[in-house]
Design an enzyme around this catalytic site. Structure first.
Site, PDB file in Angstrom:
ATOM      1  N   ASN A  65       0.887  -1.352   0.087  1.00 12.44           N
ATOM      2  CA  ASN A  65       0.012   0.029  -0.002  1.00 12.44           C
ATOM      3  C   ASN A  65       0.928   1.305  -0.178  1.00 12.44           C
ATOM      4  OD1 ASN A  65      -1.717   2.166   0.565  1.00 12.44           O
ATOM      5  ND2 ASN A  65      -2.200   1.569   2.767  1.00 12.44           N
ATOM      6  N   TRP A  66       0.778   1.884  -1.109  1.00 12.28           N
ATOM      7  CA  TRP A  66       2.015   3.076  -1.302  1.00 12.28           C
ATOM      8  C   TRP A  66       1.448   4.223  -0.531  1.00 12.28           C
ATOM      9  CZ3 TRP A  66       3.731   2.502  -6.992  1.00 12.28           C
ATOM     10  CH2 TRP A  66       4.199   1.286  -7.254  1.00 12.28           C
ATOM     11  N   LYS A  67       0.083   4.358  -0.164  1.00 11.06           N
ATOM     12  CA  LYS A  67      -0.536   5.337   0.298  1.00 11.06           C
ATOM     13  C   LYS A  67      -0.239   6.766  -0.606  1.00 11.06           C
ATOM     14  CE  LYS A  67       0.110   3.470   4.913  1.00 11.06           C
ATOM     15  NZ  LYS A  67       0.219   3.650   6.264  1.00 11.06           N
TER      16      LYS A  67
ATOM     17  N   HIS B 195      -9.387   1.450   5.085  1.00 11.49           N
ATOM     18  CA  HIS B 195      -8.125   1.723   5.965  1.00 11.49           C
ATOM     19  C   HIS B 195      -8.378   2.519   6.892  1.00 11.49           C
ATOM     20  CE1 HIS B 195      -4.133   2.653   6.622  1.00 11.49           C
ATOM     21  NE2 HIS B 195      -3.648   1.563   5.756  1.00 11.49           N
TER      22      HIS B 195
ATOM     23  N   GLU C 224      -6.736   4.839   8.150  1.00  8.28           N
ATOM     24  CA  GLU C 224      -6.561   6.501   7.720  1.00  8.28           C
ATOM     25  C   GLU C 224      -7.638   6.859   7.179  1.00  8.28           C
ATOM     26  OE1 GLU C 224      -2.943   5.600   5.657  1.00  8.28           O
ATOM     27  OE2 GLU C 224      -2.009   5.008   7.597  1.00  8.28           O
TER      28      GLU C 224
ATOM     29  N   GLU D 121      -5.323  -5.063  10.375  1.00  7.75           N
ATOM     30  CA  GLU D 121      -4.364  -4.076  10.719  1.00  7.75           C
ATOM     31  C   GLU D 121      -4.760  -3.323  12.103  1.00  7.75           C
ATOM     32  OE1 GLU D 121      -2.417  -2.856   6.935  1.00  7.75           O
ATOM     33  OE2 GLU D 121      -4.023  -1.656   7.054  1.00  7.75           O
TER      34      GLU D 121
ATOM     35  N   GLY E 137       2.636   2.197  10.936  1.00  5.76           N
ATOM     36  CA  GLY E 137       3.693   3.054  10.463  1.00  5.76           C
ATOM     37  C   GLY E 137       4.389   3.463  11.874  1.00  5.76           C
TER      38      GLY E 137
ATOM     39  N   SER F 188       3.358  -2.320  10.427  1.00  4.53           N
ATOM     40  CA  SER F 188       4.878  -2.514  10.473  1.00  4.53           C
ATOM     41  C   SER F 188       5.705  -3.794  10.098  1.00  4.53           C
ATOM     42  CB  SER F 188       5.381  -2.189  11.849  1.00  4.53           C
ATOM     43  OG  SER F 188       5.029  -0.816  11.910  1.00  4.53           O
TER      44      SER F 188
ATOM     45  N   GLY G 238       3.004  -1.313   4.271  1.00  6.30           N
ATOM     46  CA  GLY G 238       2.917   0.194   3.987  1.00  6.30           C
ATOM     47  C   GLY G 238       4.460   0.651   3.760  1.00  6.30           C
ATOM     48  N   GLY G 239       4.925   1.268   4.560  1.00  5.24           N
ATOM     49  CA  GLY G 239       6.302   1.686   4.661  1.00  5.24           C
ATOM     50  C   GLY G 239       7.355   0.903   3.839  1.00  5.24           C
TER      51      GLY G 239
END
Ligand code: PEP
Length: 262
Positions: free
Chosen positions: A10-12, A102, A104, A174, A180, A220, A241-242
């Site tokens: 997930n590149w956000k 998600h 966010e 999640e 993150g 993470s 993600g990251g």
């Protein structure tokens, strides 16, 4: 029942088109080194603005190994919804999956369980597959309501969806406190929650559907954590993600995930 693992990035809200191109090049070259028979299903979810460039690269390479996902969609098919994108548009651009719910989006854009359910139905009716995210806050975990909260998110998201469509869908557990933060949920605990989610799916459907649906862990995930996570009975993959923003770490996650026999 054997379920094909998924490694999804997930590149956000990151990466311009050229960065997206380089990342895909890096992922593709890493895949060349790996045994094709054992590859997990690999999914990338760029921003809307990079979907086209990534889609073209994936179809040109005819590798068929990387699927495209969007990070959101609207549940209506068309009309006066300024700034929104429909499922049909995402299908048109080459998406197979759409991430919904998600944390966010729930937190910053006030998405409700009801909206997520409408999105899941629109995605499945439009011939794509939802990746439905759920998870608890640290406060909810500390007050002992994790299972209750997640079960209610899952019941709401899947309400009114056929068993056949549920079996094809993907869920991502999640925990919000792990996203993150660099602090992954303990693998045994993540597996416990995911097994609980599978039980909720079984209550809503039947054992065959619950045995087919793929449930991912996200929060993470790193090259150093994935092997243990994938060794768990109910964890079918990861939403990353990251660590999906650099081909080195994403490829290492894919490679390490394959060390675990499915
Ligand atoms: C995510 O946002 O879906 C996620 C899991 O992020 P990270 O891997 O950076 O925690």
């Amino acid at each position: 029942m054997s379920r094909r693992p998924i490694m999804a990035g997930n590149w956000k809200m990151n990466l311009l088109q050229n960065d997206a191109k380089s990342l895909i090049e890096g992922i593709k070259s890493g895949l060349k080194e790996l045994n094709k028979e054992q590859l997990p299903e690999i999914i990338v979810a760029p921003t809307y603005t990079s979907l086209s460039v990534v889609s073209n690269m994936l179809s040109e390479c005819s590798c068929g190994k990387i699927a495209l996902a969007a990070q959101n969609c609207h549940y209506e098919t068309s009309g006066a919804y300024t700034g929104e994108v429909s499922v049909e548009m995402l299908k048109d651009i080459g998406c197979k999956y759409i991430i919904i719910g998600h944390s966010e989006r729930r937190q910053y854009f006030s998405e409700t369980d009801e909206m997520i359910n409408k999105k899941a139905k629109a995605i499945l009716n439009g011939g794509l597959l939802p990746i439905i995210c759920c998870g608890e806050t640290l406060e909810q975990r500390e007050s002992g309501v994790t299972d209750e909260h997640i079960a209610s998110q899952i019941r709401a998201a899947l309400s009114g969806i056929s068993n056949e469509d549920i079996a094809k869908s993907v869920i991502a557990y999640e925990p919000i406190w792990a996203i993150g933060t660099g602090k992954s949920c303990d693998a045994v605990e993540a597996n416990r929650v995911i097994a609980m989610i599978r039980n909720v799916v079984e209550e809503l459907t039947n054992s065959q559907t619950a045995g087919s649906i793929r449930i991912l862990y996200g929060g993470s995930v790193k090259p150093a954590t994935i092997e243990e996570q994938m060794s768990m009975s109910d964890i079918d993959g990861a939403l990353i993600g990251g660590a999906s923003l650099k081909s080195d770490s994403f490829n290492e996650i894919i490679t390490n995930s394959m060390k675990v026999a499915v």
